[in-house]
Scaffold this motif. Structure first.
Motif, mmCIF file in Angstrom:
data_model
loop_
_atom_site.group_PDB
_atom_site.id
_atom_site.type_symbol
_atom_site.label_atom_id
_atom_site.label_comp_id
_atom_site.label_asym_id
_atom_site.label_seq_id
_atom_site.Cartn_x
_atom_site.Cartn_y
_atom_site.Cartn_z
ATOM 1 N N SER A 285 69.816 72.981 3.438
ATOM 2 C CA SER A 285 68.695 73.930 3.571
ATOM 3 C C SER A 285 68.925 75.198 2.757
ATOM 4 O O SER A 285 68.585 76.302 3.176
ATOM 5 N N THR A 286 69.515 75.024 1.573
ATOM 6 C CA THR A 286 69.856 76.155 0.705
ATOM 7 C C THR A 286 68.908 76.218 -0.477
ATOM 8 O O THR A 286 68.682 75.208 -1.151
ATOM 9 N N ARG A 287 68.373 77.397 -0.734
ATOM 10 C CA ARG A 287 67.555 77.637 -1.916
ATOM 11 C C ARG A 287 68.340 78.537 -2.857
ATOM 12 O O ARG A 287 68.787 79.626 -2.469
ATOM 13 N N CYS A 288 68.522 78.077 -4.085
ATOM 14 C CA CYS A 288 69.349 78.788 -5.057
ATOM 15 C C CYS A 288 68.483 79.382 -6.152
ATOM 16 O O CYS A 288 67.666 78.677 -6.763
ATOM 17 N N PHE A 289 68.659 80.668 -6.417
ATOM 18 C CA PHE A 289 67.949 81.385 -7.482
ATOM 19 C C PHE A 289 68.915 81.614 -8.643
ATOM 20 O O PHE A 289 69.947 82.273 -8.468
ATOM 21 N N VAL A 290 68.578 81.062 -9.802
ATOM 22 C CA VAL A 290 69.461 81.105 -10.965
ATOM 23 C C VAL A 290 68.809 81.974 -12.046
ATOM 24 O O VAL A 290 67.679 81.702 -12.461
ATOM 25 N N ILE A 291 69.527 83.009 -12.499
ATOM 26 C CA ILE A 291 68.966 83.976 -13.439
ATOM 27 C C ILE A 291 69.670 83.857 -14.789
ATOM 28 O O ILE A 291 70.898 83.829 -14.864
ATOM 29 N N GLN A 292 68.868 83.783 -15.830
ATOM 30 C CA GLN A 292 69.361 83.648 -17.199
ATOM 31 C C GLN A 292 70.139 84.880 -17.633
ATOM 32 O O GLN A 292 69.919 85.987 -17.143
ATOM 33 N N GLY A 293 71.046 84.700 -18.586
ATOM 34 C CA GLY A 293 71.859 85.806 -19.079
ATOM 35 C C GLY A 293 71.140 86.645 -20.117
ATOM 36 O O GLY A 293 69.911 86.611 -20.240
ATOM 37 N N MET A 294 71.917 87.392 -20.897
ATOM 38 C CA MET A 294 71.358 88.313 -21.888
ATOM 39 C C MET A 294 70.897 87.526 -23.105
ATOM 40 O O MET A 294 71.616 87.376 -24.086
ATOM 41 N N ASP A 295 69.654 87.032 -23.039
ATOM 42 C CA ASP A 295 69.176 86.079 -24.031
ATOM 43 C C ASP A 295 67.901 86.537 -24.722
ATOM 44 O O ASP A 295 67.307 85.780 -25.471
ATOM 45 N N SER A 296 67.457 87.735 -24.463
ATOM 46 C CA SER A 296 66.231 88.232 -25.081
ATOM 47 C C SER A 296 66.405 89.702 -25.436
ATOM 48 O O SER A 296 67.327 90.380 -24.971
ATOM 49 N N LEU A 297 65.486 90.183 -26.243
ATOM 50 C CA LEU A 297 65.535 91.585 -26.636
ATOM 51 C C LEU A 297 65.337 92.494 -25.419
ATOM 52 O O LEU A 297 65.976 93.538 -25.293
ATOM 53 N N ALA A 298 64.461 92.081 -24.505
ATOM 54 C CA ALA A 298 64.225 92.884 -23.299
ATOM 55 C C ALA A 298 65.473 92.958 -22.434
ATOM 56 O O ALA A 298 65.763 93.993 -21.820
ATOM 57 N N SER A 299 66.228 91.866 -22.359
ATOM 58 C CA SER A 299 67.447 91.880 -21.552
ATOM 59 C C SER A 299 68.502 92.789 -22.170
ATOM 60 O O SER A 299 69.237 93.479 -21.459
#
Length: 585
Positions: A285-299
């Motif tokens: 019953s786990t929901r995992c949120f995965v966030i991309q690294g520094m891959d754009s100009l905005a990041s």
């Protein structure tokens, strides 16, 4: 702002965004950048200024190349090179402040990036003597120290909660030195179960680089189901606008109103600094949120806004750019968080993870949920970051106030020589600390900078990943051989100096000042690449598995002869119970 001079090309506004364009553009960019690895493409690709203006995403530019080209030459030489006199440093400081003052106007004038590789080659000569140069703390810095207090003043935490470095006569910080023997006694090998978990999360972080190409069978390897992603959310919003009110608005409104509507769609498309996706593990019953690294100009823009601000109206300081990005993520995650909690009730679990800047954002979202008390602490599994910069100064206070153990909530996995986690948490030369205080008033009251000449302090449990020495040189403080170890801060004699010793070796300025550190074969990419995190963790996992198999086979080989050989007791019994010969007389 510390980085108000760094301006970026504006988002495009000349074409209407359609749902299929969201995925098409992302796939095109990712495939274009997948020569060696989907998260990076550093094959000396030249991008014209016109292309940058027409596309706000990263196209073939390494984050570190981009960051280097954005920093003015004068500032780079001041940060990385030694000043020969106090007078020269004062002049450089004033010159830099004038440049920053000119660039903070509303004209939006962009800084032209010079040939950064040639600049770094020149900086190599300067860096060779940086640690030998001595400079006297100026009057302003002495005044700041007197007002805010040094190590003996107690007060706010800046990494000084347990121990604090001492300033020598030249104003530089000096900490207790450690060798391999003294450092290694605080290292504990990570158990197989935790290594397996890190392998799964590192895989997810790697998949965050190619979100449009994620397939259901890819996630089934770990028993996971794909739920949604930021790209899918954008497409759904675009579909909704196109199918419902957008047609009516465009038909009835003027050309100006139509342009405003298109701009709103484009703003939606370019609002997030990092993409993300969500997956479920129904077995737990786990929901995992995965966030991309520094891959754009905005990041990268978010990364460069490193000035401190207050976190959630507390007295704890946080990296401003990362915090603003986390606030956006928090709002976007909320519908999926509430839906999961409603559907699973008390059994629901949430976990956040990410590589590089994505891990820092994941940490802040995790802390925001705790601070705002939206969920019970037991609902949150430890946030796991990979190669992420530390972004808190005094972050442990938040968990202390909530009565929670920081080691149970924050797990930071770090490659032994990764420069990114060290960037904000290393010991800065005294003239750099002085410069930061002059550039922005918020740095003048930052406890970490005042007490320890650093920006943000490490928080949580630190897991150190050392790959095979054939792939990357061993770390001087770590035992030889590949391993995944954790710094055990519960052992007697542990102090914050141990963190500092590791984060300052090798020092980021030493790494960034080496021209050979850049490019597809450079140390920066090698020790920070999300794909290398995954590969090295899996190699350690296989190594452990082979050791277990060999151990089992050895035990079986020892036991098998005993199991198959006839029992001596059985032989004696047969002799005693067997037929006796009759004796003839």
């Amino acid at each position: 702002m510390a980085c108000t001079s760094f301006t970026f090309p504006a988002s495009p506004t000349s074409s209407t965004l359609r749902p299929k364009d969201i995925f098409k553009e992302h796939i095109r960019v990712r495939r274009f950048c997948s020569v060696n690895h989907p998260c990076h493409c550093i094959n000396h690709i030249q991008v014209s200024q016109s292309k940058l203006q027409n596309n706000n995403r990263s196209i073939g530019i390494s984050p570190f190349q981009s960051l280097s080209s954005m920093v003015p030459n004068l500032l780079r030489s001041f940060l990385f090179g030694p000043a020969t006199s106090k007078h020269m440093k004062m002049q450089n400081s004033m010159h830099i402040m004038e440049k920053f003052g000119e660039s903070t106007s509303d004209q939006g004038e962009e800084i032209k990036g010079a040939n950064w590789m040639e600049g770094l080659v020149a900086l190599g000569d300067l860096w060779s003597n940086i640690w030998e140069q001595k400079e006297v703390a100026d009057e302003d810095n002495t005044h700041d120290e007197g007002e805010n207090g040094g190590c003996g003043s107690g007060g706010e935490e800046g990494g000084c909660a347990e121990s604090c470095g001492l300033e020598d006569n030249d104003g530089e910080m000096r900490y207790r030195s450690y060798d391999q023997e003294s450092f290694s006694r605080f290292l504990v090998r990570v158990p197989w179960s935790d290594t397996k978990l890190f392998s799964k999360l590192a895989f997810l972080c790697n998949m965050a680089c190619v979100i449009p190409e994620i397939k259901a069978e890819d996630l089934k390897i770990y028993g996971l189901q794909f739920v949604t992603s930021s790209l899918q959310k954008k497409a759904e919003v675009a579909v909704s606008l196109e199918s419902s009110t957008m047609t009516e608005v465009l038909q009835a409104a003027s050309e100006m109103a139509r342009q405003e509507t298109e701009n709103d769609l484009l703003s939606l498309h370019h609002s997030l600094p990092c993409e993300w996706f969500v997956c479920d593990d129904s077995s737990t019953s786990t929901r995992c949120f995965v966030i991309q690294g520094m891959d754009s100009l905005a990041s990268r823009q978010a990364y460069l806004f490193f000035e401190p601000t207050k976190f959630e109206e507390t007295n704890v300081h946080v990296h401003r750019g990362t915090y603003e990005a986390a606030q956006q993520m928090y709002q976007q995650f909320m519908p999926d968080i509430l839906e999961h909690l409603h559907r699973n009730g008390e059994l629901a679990k949430l976990q956040f993870t990410g590589h590089c800047l994505g891990g820092s954002i994941a940490l802040l979202v995790h802390m925001m949920l705790l601070t705002r008390k939206l969920v019970k602490p037991s609902t949150l599994l430890p946030v796991v970051t990979f190669g992420s910069p530390f972004v808190f100064c005094g972050g442990h206070k938040l968990l202390d106030q909530l009565g929670l153990d920081v080691n149970n909530h924050i797990h930071c996995v770090m490659m032994h020589r990764d420069v990114v986690p060290r960037a904000f948490s290393c010991n800065y030369p005294n003239h750099v600390a002085t410069l930061l205080k002059r550039l922005n008033g918020s740095f003048q009251s930052l406890p970490c900078l005042i007490k320890n000449k650093t920006l943000y302090s490490p928080i949580g449990k630190l897991f150190i990943l050392q790959p095979d020495e054939r792939l990357s040189p061993p770390h001087p403080l770590l035992p030889m051989g590949s391993a995944l170890s954790v710094l055990d801060n519960t052992q007697s004699g542990f102090s914050s100096d141990i963190f500092r010793a590791f984060l300052n070796s090798p020092h980021p300025l030493e790494t960034l000042g080496d021209p050979t550190a850049y490019g597809s074969e450079g140390t920066i990419l090698r020790d920070h690449d999300s794909n290398n995190y995954l590969k090295d963790i899996n190699k350690i996992l296989r190594k452990h598995t082979r050791m277990v198999v060999r151990k089992v086979r050895k035990q079986r080989n020892l036991l098998w002869p005993l199991l198959t050989s006839p029992s001596p007791h059985q032989s004696n019994n047969e002799d005693e119970s067997g037929p006796k010969r009759e004796t003839s007389y």
